[in-house]
Design a protein around this motif. Structure first.
Motif, short mmCIF file in Angstrom:
data_model
loop_
_atom_site.label_atom_id
_atom_site.label_comp_id
_atom_site.label_asym_id
_atom_site.label_seq_id
_atom_site.Cartn_x
_atom_site.Cartn_y
_atom_site.Cartn_z
N ARG A 16 0.83 -1.20 0.00
CA ARG A 16 0.00 0.00 0.00
C ARG A 16 0.87 1.25 0.00
N ASP A 18 1.66 5.03 0.85
CA ASP A 18 1.27 5.81 2.01
C ASP A 18 0.83 7.19 1.55
N ASP A 19 -0.47 7.45 1.57
CA ASP A 19 -0.97 8.75 1.13
C ASP A 19 -1.02 9.78 2.25
N TYR A 21 -2.75 9.71 5.01
CA TYR A 21 -4.02 9.82 5.73
C TYR A 21 -3.90 9.35 7.17
N ASP A 446 -7.46 17.95 2.05
CA ASP A 446 -6.44 17.16 1.36
C ASP A 446 -6.34 15.79 2.03
N ARG A 447 -6.08 14.78 1.22
CA ARG A 447 -6.05 13.42 1.75
C ARG A 447 -5.05 13.28 2.90
N ASN A 448 -3.93 13.98 2.82
CA ASN A 448 -2.92 13.86 3.88
C ASN A 448 -3.12 14.88 5.01
N ASP A 633 8.35 6.05 2.29
CA ASP A 633 7.36 5.70 1.27
C ASP A 633 7.57 6.52 0.00
N GLU A 635 5.58 7.58 -2.38
CA GLU A 635 4.64 8.67 -2.64
C GLU A 635 4.96 9.88 -1.78
N THR A 636 5.25 9.65 -0.51
CA THR A 636 5.61 10.74 0.39
C THR A 636 6.93 11.37 -0.05
N ASP A 639 6.38 13.61 -3.07
CA ASP A 639 5.62 14.80 -2.70
C ASP A 639 6.53 15.84 -2.07
#
Length: 694
Positions: A16, A18-19, A21, A446-448, A633, A635-636, A639
């Motif tokens: 998964r 990590d978005d 959240y 925002d999702r995070n 992660d 994605e993090t 970003d």
């Protein structure tokens, strides 16, 4: 079956993205099998002997956390055996206050408190202990919150927007409430409870009367129902003229009997919807907001009217001290002290005066407000800002714990050495019956939650310091990194170091040596030349006062004499230019361009050094962040990498704007080894104009 469960936990953990959240409540599987087994031996079951909503929330959180950390489901049972976690409420427990907790590990690990809320906080503390992989053999932890009311102030509007919000729209979907309850509300409550936050003001201090109507009270009550099991009370910001705007009265005069009657009836109505309603937050006679002074009454008159209406229900009034008049010959620095110091002792016992950490407005660095320590008969609450209004919005990385600590640890000297701001607001210095600390929230849709992934650390740090202001910025950062980003020691150290240095880097390219922030409507773009506004203190030139002689605001006896509002021992620290610490020198002195500072450089040379090294240091942030790529992660990582690239570009923008503008006054070359900006001042101004009109 057990191995199947473990397999799926591992699969979920590693597959998964990590978005953001889950915040710091990720509860990912502990990698070390030995550590995992040691924890599992003491967590074979959870004993829940009461079905109170708060204790059930504590048990559910433990079960969720242990399932993730240990890779197994820990059952909740009704009676104690050996090797489990016992949740216990004991009203006669002497070691803790009403919200404090004790965690003791012997045959069982017992999490106990005088209240259900205290047990909940203890459950989160125990999970934090496991998440940061600390030993639990012979565990013995006792912790009590130092401040009673630990709150988030949301500047959310009923149209879904957020004033100074940089992470999307409001969390509160007013158009869906009360019929639909977004599951996110519960996760918001969990996150707050995990760091001990026990109150939330759901609407903007620039309030709408609509929030006091039955239509909206039903919506707010629905939120309160979600928050209640997590120990969180709901508060409302109120529009002072509401008796006129929605009550049909001809006045909102706080001494008018009909106005008092209207507020008493309105408060009674609120408590029918929300039996544990916390009270009111009020912005009045500030920045165009109406208030008691419109009727030749004082702030105390206005606050006391509301306090009397709330008193039968044990509600409180939090009255903001952020007030300042448009005086072309005055000093906004002095405004809160001048307005509130004469009123000390005139407020009802259920009133807290909420003071911003600094005397201006959440600047990147400010001296502590002179109001702290000077109102011994009136409870003073602290107001910090988590949302990065003057700290680069959701683009720039600024870890705010050092800002909070800088203020909290400042010594007011009002009762001798050691009379810190923290001791003022926790009530220990003046024995306040009420204590409060508030943070202007940085959350959004925002999702995070916070836009910038690393800005979550500011929400976390505020909660931890609100509970215990003696914690260090470093310890809090270390906790947050381990719970949120990575457990790899080298990367933990790298990210912690990056966080700790981020604020000073920002200050250096943005407002070094005590420069105040140039004003623009959005509080973002550099515009030190801005000199037109409906009022003088809404211009940039009002604050920095650059001229052919030098730079800075003279607040000594030869200037505005704002320093006189502090205790003499504090005045000694800042009164003399030669001994004033460099971080505050331009706050209190108009310094000649050629004046040699304690660094050995002239003012102009020191400014250039700070602007250039600050902008260059963003590259260091990028380099440090790049090192943790294998342990964070993907994605993090991507970003934050993108935001740091933008920050680096904008840091140069800030540097160029300041240096080129101030050079016109200093009339000196940019010192070696720094390179002259590639663009002209005219080109920078055009860039700002484009930004402000887009």
């Amino acid at each position: 079956m057990r191995y199947k469960i473990l397999f799926f936990v591992l699969l979920a953990t590693f597959c998964r993205a990590d978005d953001g959240y889950r915040l710091w409540l990720k509860y990912d599987l502990i990698k070390d099998p030995g550590q995992r087994a040691a924890y599992a031996r003491s967590a074979q079951f959870i004993v829940l002997t009461s079905n109170s909503p708060t204790l059930k929330a504590a048990a559910d959180e433990l079960q969720t956390g242990l399932r993730g950390l240990l890779g197994k489901t820990v059952p909740i049972v009704a009676s104690a055996k050996t090797g489990g976690i016992v949740l216990s409420t004991n009203p006669n427990q002497p070691q803790v206050n009403d919200e404090g907790y004790q965690i003791v590990g012997k045959q069982n690990i017992t999490i106990s408190s005088k209240t259900d809320a205290g047990v909940l906080y203890g459950a989160f503390a125990f999970l934090r202990h496991l998440q940061t992989q600390q030993p639990i053999a012979n565990l013995s932890l006792t912790s009590n919150p130092k401040i009673q009311h630990r709150m988030l102030n949301h500047w959310d509007n009923n149209d879904g927007s957020i004033e100074r919000g940089y992470a999307g729209g409001s969390l509160w979907k007013w158009y869906e409430l009360p019929e639909r309850i977004d599951p996110r509300y519960r996760d918001y409550a969990r996150a707050n409870a995990s760091v001990g936050i026990n109150g939330t003001v759901v609407n903007n201090v620039n309030a709408s009367s609509r929030f006091l109507t039955a239509e909206y009270l039903k919506k707010v009550a629905a939120l309160a129902d979600v928050f209640r099991p997590y120990g969180i009370k709901v508060y409302l910001s109120v529009y002072f003229p509401a008796p006129r705007t929605i009550g049909g009265l001809k006045t909102a005069d706080p001494l008018d009997p009909e106005v008092n009657k209207w507020w008493a009836e309105k408060v009674n109505e609120i408590y029918k919807f929300i039996p544990d309603f916390g009270g009111f937050l009020v912005k009045a006679n500030s920045e165009g907001q109406p208030g008691p002074q419109d009727y030749n009454r004082t702030h105390a008159d206005g606050a006391n009217m509301l306090a009397k209406a709330l008193a039968p229900h044990k509600g409180i009034v939090i009255w903001r001290a952020f007030v300042y008049k448009a005086d072309p010959n005055g000093d906004r620095f002095k405004a809160a002290y001048e307005e509130f110091k004469p009123l000390d002792g005139q407020f009802e016992k259920n009133v807290i005066v909420q003071v911003k950490n600094g005397p201006i407005d959440f600047q990147p660095r400010e001296p502590f407000s002179p109001v702290f320590g000077m109102m011994p008969k009136t409870p003073l609450g602290m107001e910090f800002q988590l949302t990065q209004e003057y700290l680069g919005f959701a683009t720039h990385l600024v870890y705010e714990a050092p800002i909070f600590k800088e203020c909290l640890d400042s010594d007011t000297y009002v009762s001798g050495k050691g009379s810190t701001v923290a001791k003022v607001i926790d009530g220990s210095l003046h024995q306040y019956p009420l204590t409060a600390i508030a943070g202007v929230a940085n959350t959004g849709s925002d999702r995070n939650w916070t836009g910038h992934p690393l800005a979550q650390a500011n929400w976390y740090a505020f909660g931890r310091l609100a509970w215990d202001h003696t914690l260090s910025s470093e310890a809090i950062a270390d906790e947050w990194v381990k719970m949120t980003l990575t457990q790899e020691p080298r990367s933990v150290k790298t990210v912690t170091d990056l966080l700790l240095k981020s604020r000073e880097i920002y200050v250096n390219y943005n407002t070094p040596l005590g420069l105040s922030r140039p004003w623009t409507g959005v509080h973002f773009a550099p515009e030190p030349w801005q000199n037109r506004s409906p009022r003088p203190d809404w211009t940039a030139v009002y604050y920095h006062r650059a001229d052919s002689i030098g730079l800075g605001f003279d607040r000594t006896a030869s200037g505005s004499n704002a320093l006189a509002q502090y205790h003499p021992e504090v005045q000694k620290q800042w009164n003399q230019l030669e001994t004033c610490p460099l971080p505050y020198v331009l706050w209190f002195h108009h310094v000649p361009w050629t004046k040699k500072l304690s660094s050995g450089r002239t003012l102009w040379e020191e400014l250039c050094t700070r602007f250039y090294t600050g902008a260059d240091s963003v590259r260091w942030l990028q380099q440090q962040w790049a090192q943790v790529k294998p342990d964070v992660d993907a994605e993090t990582f991507a970003d934050v990498t993108g935001r740091l690239a933008t920050q680096q570009k904008e840091a140069i923008w800030w540097r160029d704007a300041w240096v080129l503008y101030l050079q016109e006054y200093a009339k000196q070359p940019i010192p070696a080894p720094y390179k002259k900006p590639d663009r002209t001042l005219r080109e920078v101004k055009e860039l700002v104009d484009v930004y402000l009109t887009r």
